[in-house]
Design an enzyme around this catalytic site. Structure first.
Site, PDB file in Angstrom:
ATOM      1  N   HIS A 141       0.842  -1.197   0.000  1.00  0.00           N
ATOM      2  CA  HIS A 141       0.000   0.000   0.000  1.00  0.00           C
ATOM      3  C   HIS A 141       0.874   1.242   0.000  1.00  0.00           C
ATOM      4  O   HIS A 141       1.833   1.337   0.773  1.00  0.00           O
ATOM      5  CB  HIS A 141      -0.902   0.008   1.239  1.00  0.00           C
ATOM      6  CG  HIS A 141      -1.682   1.283   1.414  1.00  0.00           C
ATOM      7  ND1 HIS A 141      -1.305   2.265   2.302  1.00  0.00           N
ATOM      8  CD2 HIS A 141      -2.815   1.729   0.806  1.00  0.00           C
ATOM      9  CE1 HIS A 141      -2.173   3.268   2.245  1.00  0.00           C
ATOM     10  NE2 HIS A 141      -3.101   2.961   1.349  1.00  0.00           N
ATOM     11  N   SER A 142       0.577   2.194  -0.885  1.00  0.00           N
ATOM     12  CA  SER A 142       1.286   3.468  -0.950  1.00  0.00           C
ATOM     13  C   SER A 142       2.778   3.219  -1.198  1.00  0.00           C
ATOM     14  O   SER A 142       3.125   2.604  -2.202  1.00  0.00           O
ATOM     15  CB  SER A 142       1.025   4.268   0.330  1.00  0.00           C
ATOM     16  OG  SER A 142       1.368   5.618   0.166  1.00  0.00           O
ATOM     17  N   CYS A 143       3.679   3.635  -0.301  1.00  0.00           N
ATOM     18  CA  CYS A 143       5.096   3.345  -0.538  1.00  0.00           C
ATOM     19  C   CYS A 143       5.389   1.854  -0.419  1.00  0.00           C
ATOM     20  O   CYS A 143       6.422   1.380  -0.909  1.00  0.00           O
ATOM     21  CB  CYS A 143       5.990   4.156   0.395  1.00  0.00           C
ATOM     22  SG  CYS A 143       5.977   3.637   2.117  1.00  0.00           S
ATOM     23  N   VAL A 172      -1.637  -1.022  -4.088  1.00  0.00           N
ATOM     24  CA  VAL A 172      -2.834  -0.293  -3.665  1.00  0.00           C
ATOM     25  C   VAL A 172      -2.455   1.160  -3.380  1.00  0.00           C
ATOM     26  O   VAL A 172      -1.605   1.423  -2.523  1.00  0.00           O
ATOM     27  CB  VAL A 172      -3.457  -0.931  -2.409  1.00  0.00           C
ATOM     28  CG1 VAL A 172      -4.738  -0.194  -2.021  1.00  0.00           C
ATOM     29  CG2 VAL A 172      -3.733  -2.414  -2.632  1.00  0.00           C
TER      30      VAL A 172
END
Length: 299
Positions: A141-143, A172
């Site tokens: 997720h994200s980074c 995501v």
């Protein structure tokens, strides 16, 4: 039938060394294999986000609600195990709120490639213990999505031990083009600050480690089968341009028979997908179904 899992928390993944509290992982293992042939199941490996620096997001609280959904889902019989990896964090910046656990002092000193080295060390630990080879789905997720794809380029760098690449990667609300992230920052200069903390001031490096700039996914990920790109409908931080540029980067790779590049949309904001757990779990469930469909078509 529901699969029953045992949860093991804060397991150090560096052997014969004194690990940081960030160099640990959580594992959820079925108490018994109810689906017969374990060679057809998958491991799910989560990588949390938090801009490489947020100590309030960790392996446990990131994954635990999604795990609860997955173990009661229709794909629970296909899951051989679930893991969630912690990694060392970058320095805090003055604008970042103090974490709920209090001041973390000088413990957050990581800079690229420290975060990536830790994630790969976690995967290598799991491979040594459970020997699942390519049969895993890396979910970031994200980074954490950045780190998931960066594990592919780490194979080409100086590393004494290599790991099998995953059959699938789920990104995501992923950060795939770091200079673009800085340029489209909705809350200036937030992104610029955490990119400096995580990668330093050399913006050539920012570009080189951005997954959307990788030139040859066929060479980097020849055993890959599925790339799932997920965006949050009300994301406050990440522009849809991040997904679009990554989709374009994967197009040629995904044209080969036996591969899929899929996009999914989830309702809610940037962090809602993991805080509620249901969004993250639904992405994994759909991805397992995609992989099973690919296996049927190959048979």
């Amino acid at each position: 039938m529901e699969q029953h899992f045992e949860h093991l928390s804060c397991i150090p993944y560096l052997e014969n060394t004194e690990a940081s509290r960030y160099q640990t992982l959580d594992i959820w293992i079925p108490t018994r294999h109810q689906h017969g042939d374990s060679t057809h199941g998958y491991w799910i490996i989560f990588i949390h986000g938090g801009a490489w620096r947020d100590p309030d997001i960790n392996a446990t609280n990131f994954a635990e609600k999604a795990v609860l959904d997955l173990i009661t889902s229709g794909v629970s019989q296909i899951i051989e195990g679930i893991a969630s990896i912690n990694y060392r964090l970058s320095p805090r910046t003055p604008s970042q709120p103090v974490p709920s656990g209090g001041h973390v002092g000088g413990e957050q000193q990581a800079m690229h490639p420290d975060h990536l080295n830790d994630v790969i060390s976690g995967i290598e630990y799991l491979q040594r213990k459970f020997r699942f080879g390519n049969r895993y789905i890396l979910t970031g997720h994200s980074c954490g999505a950045t780190l998931a794809y960066q594990t592919l380029i780490r194979q080409t760098m100086d590393k004494t031990e290599t790991h099998a690449a995953p059959h699938a990667i789920i990104g995501v609300a992923g950060l795939y083009d770091l200079p673009l992230l800085r340029d489209m920052d909705p809350m200036p200069p937030m992104c610029h600050q955490f990119l400096l903390a995580a990668f330093g001031s050399d913006e050539t490096l920012w570009r080189d480690v951005s997954p959307a700039t990788y030139g040859d996914f066929e060479r980097l990920w020849p055993t890959g089968k599925l790339a799932v790109l997920v965006y949050c409908e009300d994301d406050e931080y990440v522009s849809p341009a991040q997904l679009n540029t990554m989709y374009h980067a994967l197009e040629i790779w995904g044209e080969k028979e036996g591969r899929l590049v899929k996009t999914l949309k989830l309702p809610g904001g940037h962090d809602e997908v993991w805080r509620t757990g249901s969004g993250l779990a639904s992405c994994v469930e759909k991805s397992i179904n995609y992989l099973q469909d690919l296996s049927v078509s190959e048979a």
